[in-house]
Design an enzyme around this catalytic site. Structure first.
Site, PDB file in Angstrom:
ATOM      1  N   HIS A  47      34.082  41.360  39.184  1.00 17.76           N
ATOM      2  CA  HIS A  47      33.277  40.650  38.007  1.00 17.76           C
ATOM      3  C   HIS A  47      33.707  39.080  38.077  1.00 17.76           C
ATOM      4  O   HIS A  47      34.765  38.611  38.508  1.00 17.76           O
ATOM      5  CB  HIS A  47      33.596  41.389  36.607  1.00 17.76           C
ATOM      6  CG  HIS A  47      34.999  41.174  36.341  1.00 17.76           C
ATOM      7  ND1 HIS A  47      36.151  41.833  36.772  1.00 17.76           N
ATOM      8  CD2 HIS A  47      35.617  40.358  35.489  1.00 17.76           C
ATOM      9  CE1 HIS A  47      37.071  41.507  36.218  1.00 17.76           C
ATOM     10  NE2 HIS A  47      36.935  40.803  35.223  1.00 17.76           N
ATOM     11  N   THR A  50      31.721  33.535  39.508  1.00 18.59           N
ATOM     12  CA  THR A  50      31.756  32.641  40.777  1.00 18.59           C
ATOM     13  C   THR A  50      32.966  33.228  41.527  1.00 18.59           C
ATOM     14  O   THR A  50      34.105  33.546  41.200  1.00 18.59           O
ATOM     15  CB  THR A  50      31.852  31.237  40.333  1.00 18.59           C
ATOM     16  OG1 THR A  50      33.293  31.085  39.651  1.00 18.59           O
ATOM     17  CG2 THR A  50      30.728  30.566  39.885  1.00 18.59           C
ATOM     18  N   ARG A  51      32.998  32.857  42.838  1.00 11.09           N
ATOM     19  CA  ARG A  51      33.952  33.126  43.811  1.00 11.09           C
ATOM     20  C   ARG A  51      33.855  32.035  45.017  1.00 11.09           C
ATOM     21  O   ARG A  51      32.700  31.437  45.131  1.00 11.09           O
ATOM     22  CB  ARG A  51      33.948  34.323  44.406  1.00 11.09           C
ATOM     23  CG  ARG A  51      34.241  35.594  44.013  1.00 11.09           C
ATOM     24  CD  ARG A  51      35.601  35.774  43.389  1.00 11.09           C
ATOM     25  NE  ARG A  51      35.952  36.952  42.596  1.00 11.09           N
ATOM     26  CZ  ARG A  51      35.637  37.248  41.367  1.00 11.09           C
ATOM     27  NH1 ARG A  51      35.188  36.430  40.584  1.00 11.09           N
ATOM     28  NH2 ARG A  51      35.950  38.534  41.047  1.00 11.09           N
ATOM     29  N   LYS A 269      37.126  25.933  36.633  1.00  6.93           N
ATOM     30  CA  LYS A 269      38.183  27.108  36.814  1.00  6.93           C
ATOM     31  C   LYS A 269      39.116  26.637  37.600  1.00  6.93           C
ATOM     32  O   LYS A 269      38.891  26.066  38.932  1.00  6.93           O
ATOM     33  CB  LYS A 269      37.161  28.272  37.227  1.00  6.93           C
ATOM     34  CG  LYS A 269      37.900  29.426  37.617  1.00  6.93           C
ATOM     35  CD  LYS A 269      37.086  30.656  37.657  1.00  6.93           C
ATOM     36  CE  LYS A 269      36.429  31.139  39.071  1.00  6.93           C
ATOM     37  NZ  LYS A 269      35.743  32.375  39.044  1.00  6.93           N
ATOM     38  N   HIS A 273      47.249  31.462  42.386  1.00  4.10           N
ATOM     39  CA  HIS A 273      46.780  32.587  43.284  1.00  4.10           C
ATOM     40  C   HIS A 273      47.900  33.685  43.323  1.00  4.10           C
ATOM     41  O   HIS A 273      48.263  34.322  44.365  1.00  4.10           O
ATOM     42  CB  HIS A 273      46.638  32.170  44.837  1.00  4.10           C
ATOM     43  CG  HIS A 273      45.985  32.884  45.803  1.00  4.10           C
ATOM     44  ND1 HIS A 273      45.381  33.697  45.599  1.00  4.10           N
ATOM     45  CD2 HIS A 273      46.379  33.106  47.152  1.00  4.10           C
ATOM     46  CE1 HIS A 273      45.014  34.706  46.781  1.00  4.10           C
ATOM     47  NE2 HIS A 273      45.675  34.251  47.517  1.00  4.10           N
ATOM     48  N   CYS A 316      41.361  39.209  35.374  1.00  4.55           N
ATOM     49  CA  CYS A 316      40.869  40.030  36.714  1.00  4.55           C
ATOM     50  C   CYS A 316      41.949  40.604  37.246  1.00  4.55           C
ATOM     51  O   CYS A 316      43.121  40.251  36.808  1.00  4.55           O
ATOM     52  CB  CYS A 316      40.227  38.967  37.384  1.00  4.55           C
ATOM     53  SG  CYS A 316      39.173  39.701  38.798  1.00  4.55           S
ATOM     54  N   LYS A 349      34.351  36.965  49.575  1.00  8.13           N
ATOM     55  CA  LYS A 349      33.532  36.440  50.362  1.00  8.13           C
ATOM     56  C   LYS A 349      33.101  37.211  51.595  1.00  8.13           C
ATOM     57  O   LYS A 349      32.163  37.176  52.325  1.00  8.13           O
ATOM     58  CB  LYS A 349      34.125  34.896  50.764  1.00  8.13           C
ATOM     59  CG  LYS A 349      35.339  35.125  51.661  1.00  8.13           C
ATOM     60  CD  LYS A 349      36.069  33.752  52.110  1.00  8.13           C
ATOM     61  CE  LYS A 349      36.873  33.290  51.012  1.00  8.13           C
ATOM     62  NZ  LYS A 349      37.940  34.170  50.380  1.00  8.13           N
TER      63      LYS A 349
HETATM   64  C1  LIG Z   1      40.611  35.697  39.521  1.00  7.40           C
HETATM   65  C2  LIG Z   1      40.084  36.035  40.926  1.00  7.40           C
HETATM   66  C3  LIG Z   1      39.345  35.397  41.532  1.00  7.40           C
HETATM   67  C4  LIG Z   1      39.160  35.584  43.268  1.00  7.40           C
HETATM   68  N1  LIG Z   1      38.537  34.687  43.973  1.00  7.40           N
HETATM   69  C5  LIG Z   1      38.189  34.771  44.831  1.00  7.40           C
HETATM   70  C6  LIG Z   1      37.278  33.827  45.766  1.00  7.40           C
HETATM   71  O1  LIG Z   1      37.274  32.688  45.302  1.00  7.40           O
HETATM   72  N2  LIG Z   1      37.010  34.109  46.974  1.00  7.40           N
HETATM   73  C7  LIG Z   1      37.271  35.347  47.489  1.00  7.40           C
HETATM   74  O2  LIG Z   1      36.641  35.855  48.509  1.00  7.40           O
HETATM   75  N3  LIG Z   1      37.670  36.389  46.670  1.00  7.40           N
HETATM   76  C8  LIG Z   1      38.182  36.172  45.491  1.00  7.40           C
HETATM   77  N4  LIG Z   1      38.836  37.036  44.707  1.00  7.40           N
HETATM   78  C9  LIG Z   1      39.321  38.623  45.475  1.00  7.40           C
HETATM   79  C10 LIG Z   1      37.768  39.408  45.255  1.00  7.40           C
HETATM   80  O3  LIG Z   1      37.249  39.149  44.068  1.00  7.40           O
HETATM   81  C11 LIG Z   1      38.390  40.811  45.346  1.00  7.40           C
HETATM   82  O4  LIG Z   1      38.985  40.683  46.739  1.00  7.40           O
HETATM   83  C12 LIG Z   1      37.309  41.786  45.396  1.00  7.40           C
HETATM   84  O5  LIG Z   1      36.439  41.940  44.374  1.00  7.40           O
HETATM   85  C13 LIG Z   1      37.959  43.252  45.686  1.00  7.40           C
HETATM   86  O6  LIG Z   1      36.888  43.982  45.516  1.00  7.40           O
HETATM   87  P1  LIG Z   1      37.076  45.723  45.595  1.00  7.40           P
HETATM   88  O7  LIG Z   1      35.757  46.178  45.599  1.00  7.40           O
HETATM   89  O8  LIG Z   1      38.064  46.075  46.569  1.00  7.40           O
HETATM   90  O9  LIG Z   1      37.821  45.934  44.105  1.00  7.40           O
HETATM   91  P2  LIG Z   1      37.059  46.215  42.921  1.00  7.40           P
HETATM   92  O10 LIG Z   1      36.029  45.179  42.385  1.00  7.40           O
HETATM   93  O11 LIG Z   1      38.030  46.566  41.862  1.00  7.40           O
HETATM   94  O12 LIG Z   1      36.066  47.667  42.727  1.00  7.40           O
HETATM   95  C14 LIG Z   1      36.848  48.961  42.695  1.00  7.40           C
HETATM   96  C15 LIG Z   1      35.942  49.888  42.047  1.00  7.40           C
HETATM   97  O13 LIG Z   1      36.393  50.848  41.991  1.00  7.40           O
HETATM   98  C16 LIG Z   1      36.028  51.725  40.842  1.00  7.40           C
HETATM   99  N5  LIG Z   1      37.001  52.777  40.762  1.00  7.40           N
HETATM  100  C17 LIG Z   1      38.419  53.133  40.686  1.00  7.40           C
HETATM  101  N6  LIG Z   1      38.887  54.284  41.026  1.00  7.40           N
HETATM  102  C18 LIG Z   1      37.710  55.213  40.779  1.00  7.40           C
HETATM  103  C19 LIG Z   1      37.413  56.372  40.288  1.00  7.40           C
HETATM  104  N7  LIG Z   1      38.562  57.330  40.323  1.00  7.40           N
HETATM  105  N8  LIG Z   1      36.188  56.898  40.497  1.00  7.40           N
HETATM  106  C20 LIG Z   1      35.093  56.138  40.395  1.00  7.40           C
HETATM  107  N9  LIG Z   1      35.204  54.668  40.649  1.00  7.40           N
HETATM  108  C21 LIG Z   1      36.766  54.188  40.623  1.00  7.40           C
HETATM  109  C22 LIG Z   1      36.493  50.739  40.059  1.00  7.40           C
HETATM  110  O14 LIG Z   1      36.257  50.925  38.716  1.00  7.40           O
HETATM  111  C23 LIG Z   1      35.955  49.423  40.605  1.00  7.40           C
HETATM  112  O15 LIG Z   1      34.792  49.250  39.928  1.00  7.40           O
HETATM  113  C24 LIG Z   1      39.340  36.749  43.599  1.00  7.40           C
HETATM  114  C25 LIG Z   1      39.687  37.819  42.855  1.00  7.40           C
HETATM  115  C26 LIG Z   1      40.056  37.601  41.449  1.00  7.40           C
HETATM  116  C27 LIG Z   1      40.635  38.490  40.488  1.00  7.40           C
HETATM  117  O1  LIG Z   2      39.589  33.503  48.582  1.00  5.50           O
HETATM  118  C1  LIG Z   2      39.550  32.226  48.030  1.00  5.50           C
HETATM  119  O2  LIG Z   2      38.828  31.475  48.556  1.00  5.50           O
HETATM  120  C2  LIG Z   2      40.155  31.915  46.783  1.00  5.50           C
HETATM  121  C3  LIG Z   2      40.729  30.792  46.874  1.00  5.50           C
HETATM  122  C4  LIG Z   2      41.944  30.675  47.480  1.00  5.50           C
HETATM  123  C5  LIG Z   2      42.815  31.765  46.865  1.00  5.50           C
HETATM  124  C6  LIG Z   2      42.188  33.004  46.506  1.00  5.50           C
HETATM  125  N1  LIG Z   2      40.978  32.977  46.421  1.00  5.50           N
END
Ligand SMILES: Cc1cc2nc3c(=O)[nH]c(=O)nc-3n(C[C@H](O)[C@H](O)[C@H](O)COP(=O)(O)OP(=O)(O)OC[C@H]3O[C@@H](n4cnc5c(N)ncnc54)[C@H](O)[C@@H]3O)c2cc1C
Ligand SMILES: O=C(O)[C@@H]1CCCC=N1
Length: 387
Positions: A47, A50-51, A269, A273, A316, A349
C-alpha cells in the site's frame, strides 16, 4: 469445472499476487486471487502512493530483469488507461571509493544504463538542496522514477478481473492440503486447483506451515516518514528533484532513500531501509522509532531545506531474507505449489516480472529468467520440509 475449481489459486493480493493472477489470466487460465483483508487495505507491504523504480542495482540480475519490467509496466498503463510511472531519475550518493557505491556504478556501466555522473561543481549546481560531503560520489540513473503504487495495484487487479479472473477479498486462507489438486480452505469456502501460488508477504511462513516448509524470513515494521519542506516545492517533482538512495551513510548499517515531494504537498518521503521485527498481525504494537532518529539526524546534516522532525509517519512492512534477495521457486516437496516471498523492501518495481515468473512456474513452464539467486536451496540450514 465447478465454480470452486480453478487452474490456479493465488494467495495474497499484494503487488506480487496481483501480477501473478494478471499474468495467468492473460494466458487464458482460470485463476482465483484470495485476499484476507477487504481491498484496498494498508496492512501489508504494497500500500501507499509511491515506490521507486530503477535499473540501478548492485547485481546484474536485478538490472537485467528491470529491462523487460519497464515494458510490462508501460503495457499495464496502456491496458488500464492510467499513468503509473513518472520519470524523475535516481540520484545515488555514497562514499565514492566505498564498496556499495562502486557496485552500483559498475553494474550500471556494465549494463549500459543511461547515467549522468555529477562531479563536485556540477552537484552543487544541479542539486543545491543537498549538502554533499567530501569524498561522496554522485551518479544519476536517468531511467528511474516514481511508480504510483496504490493505482498500480488497482490497475493490475482491474485488468485481471476484466479478463475473467476472480478476486475474493475478506477471505482468509486457513488451510492448504497439497496434492495433484491442491485444496485451499478459507474462512468461508473450499477451493481446488491444479496449482497454487503463495504470495502472502509477511504472512508467508504462516501459510507455508500448512505445507511443512519454513523459510528464514523476518517481518519488520517500517516507519514511513514524510518531512516538511521549509519552502514548499524545494524538493518537488516539479522542481526536478530526483528520487535518491544514499549508501554507506556514516555510522548506519542500511541505506537511506527518498522520493521527491509529490503525494502530500510540501512533504518529502525519506526513510531508513530497515525496521524492527514485528508479528504482522501485531504491527502497531511495534513502537521502536530508532529508524526515525537515524533519518532525522541524516536530514539535519544533509537536507537543510527539510525540518528534521517527521510531519507524517505511516506504517508498512518488509519481509526480509538473510541475503535480501527474493524467493521465487517451487516448493521443494510439492512442485505444483509456487512461492514468491522475501521481497526485502525492494520488490514493488519487479511486480510485473515477478508475476510473469511465478505464473510460468505455476504453469509448469521453464522460467524466462535464471532463478538461481532466488532458489530456496540457498538456505540449506534454515528451510525444512516436514511433509
Ligand atoms: C515503506 C516501504 C517502502 C518501499 N519502497 C519500495 C520502493 O521504493 N521500490 C520497490 O521496488 N519496492 C519498495 N518496497 C517493497 C515493496 O513494496 C514490497 O516488496 C512488495 O510490496 C511486497 O509485496 P507482496 O505482494 O510480497 O506482499 P504484500 O503486499 O504484503 O501482499 C501479501 C498479501 O497477502 C495477504 N495474505 C496474507 N496471508 C493471507 C491469508 N492467510 N489469506 C489470504 N491472504 C493473505 C496479505 O493480506 C497481503 O495483502 C517498499 C516497501 C515498504 C514497506
Ligand atoms: O527498492 C527501492 O528502490 C527502494 C529504495 C532503496 C531501498 C529500498 N527500496
Amino acid at each position: 469445472m465447478s465454480a470452486r475449481d480453478f487452474d490456479c489459486i493465488v494467495i495474497g493480493a499484494g503487488v506480487q499476487g496481483s501480477f501473478t493472477a494478471y499474468h495467468l489470466a492473460k494466458h487464458g487460465k482460470r485463476a482465483l486471487l484470495l485476499e484476507q483483508f477487504v481491498l484496498p487495505h494498508s496492512r501489508g507491504s504494497s500500500h501507499g502512493q509511491t515506490r521507486i523504480i530503477r535499473k540501478a542495482y548492485e547485481q546484474d540480475f536485478y538490472t537485467q530483469m528491470m529491462e523487460e519490467c519497464y515494458h510490462l509496466w508501460s503495457q499495464l498503463e496502456k491496458e488500464a488507461g492510467v499513468k503509473l510511472y513518472r520519470q524523475t531519475g535516481l540520484l545515488l550518493m555514497g562514499p565514492e571509493k566505498g564498496r556499495d557505491f562502486q557496485l552500483f556504478k559498475n553494474t550500471m556501466h556494465r549494463n549500459k544504463i543511461p547515467t549522468v555522473t555529477l562531479e563536485h561543481a556540477e552537484f552543487s549546481q544541479h542539486i543545491p538542496q543537498v549538502n554533499r560531503y567530501p569524498g561522496d560520489g554522485a551518479i544519476v540513473d536517468t531511467t528511474a522514477g516514481v511508480l504510483y503504487a496504490d493505482r498500480a495495484l488497482k490497475a493490475a487487479q482491474d485488468v485481471f478481473r476484466s479478463l475473467g479472473g476472480v478476486i475474493k477479498d475478506g477471505e482468509k486462507v486457513t488451510d492448504i492440503k497439497p496434492g495433484p489438486l491442491v485444496t485451499v480452505t478459507t474462512v468461508s469456502s473450499v477451493y481446488r486447483a491444479k496449482s497454487l501460488v503463495i504470495t502472502a508477504g509477511p504472512w508467508a511462513n504462516t501459510l507455508l506451515s500448512h505445507t511443512g516448509l519454513q523459510l528464514p524470513l523476518q517481518a519488520v515494521k517500517i516507519n514511513v516518514c514524510y518531512w516538511r519542506e521549509r519552502t514548499p516545492g524545494t524538493y518537488s517533482v516539479e522542481n526536478r528533484f530526483p528520487c535518491f538512495i544514499h549508501v554507506e551513510v556514516d555510522g548506519v548499517e542500511h541505506h537511506i532513500y527518498g522520493l521527491p515531494s509529490n503525494e502530500y504537498p510540501g512533504l518529502m518521503k525519506v526513510c531508513y531501509h530497515m525496521g524492527s521485527e514485528t508479528d504482522p498481525d501485531e504491527r502497531d504494537r511495534q513502537t521502536d522509532r530508532s529508524d526515525i532518529e537515524i533519518v532525522s539526524r541524516y536530514i539535519a546534516a544533509r537536507f537543510p531545506g527539510l525540518v528534521p522532525v517527521p510531519a507524517v509517519v505511516e506504517s508498512c512492512m518488509y519481509t526480509v531474507t538473510p541475503d535480501h534477495h527474493f524467493v521465487l521457486d517451487r516448493h521443494p516437496s510439492h512442485s505444483n505449489i509456487v512461492i514468491g516471498a522475501g521481497f526485502s523492501g525492494h520488490g514493488f518495481k519487479f511486480g510485473p516480472i515477478v508475476g510473469k515468473v511465478l505464473g510460468e512456474l505455476a504453469l509448469g513452464q521453464v522460467s524466462s529468467y535464471d532463478l538461481s539467486p532466488f532458489r530456496i536451496r540457498r538456505f540449506p540450514s534454515h528451510s525444512k520440509s516436514a511433509l
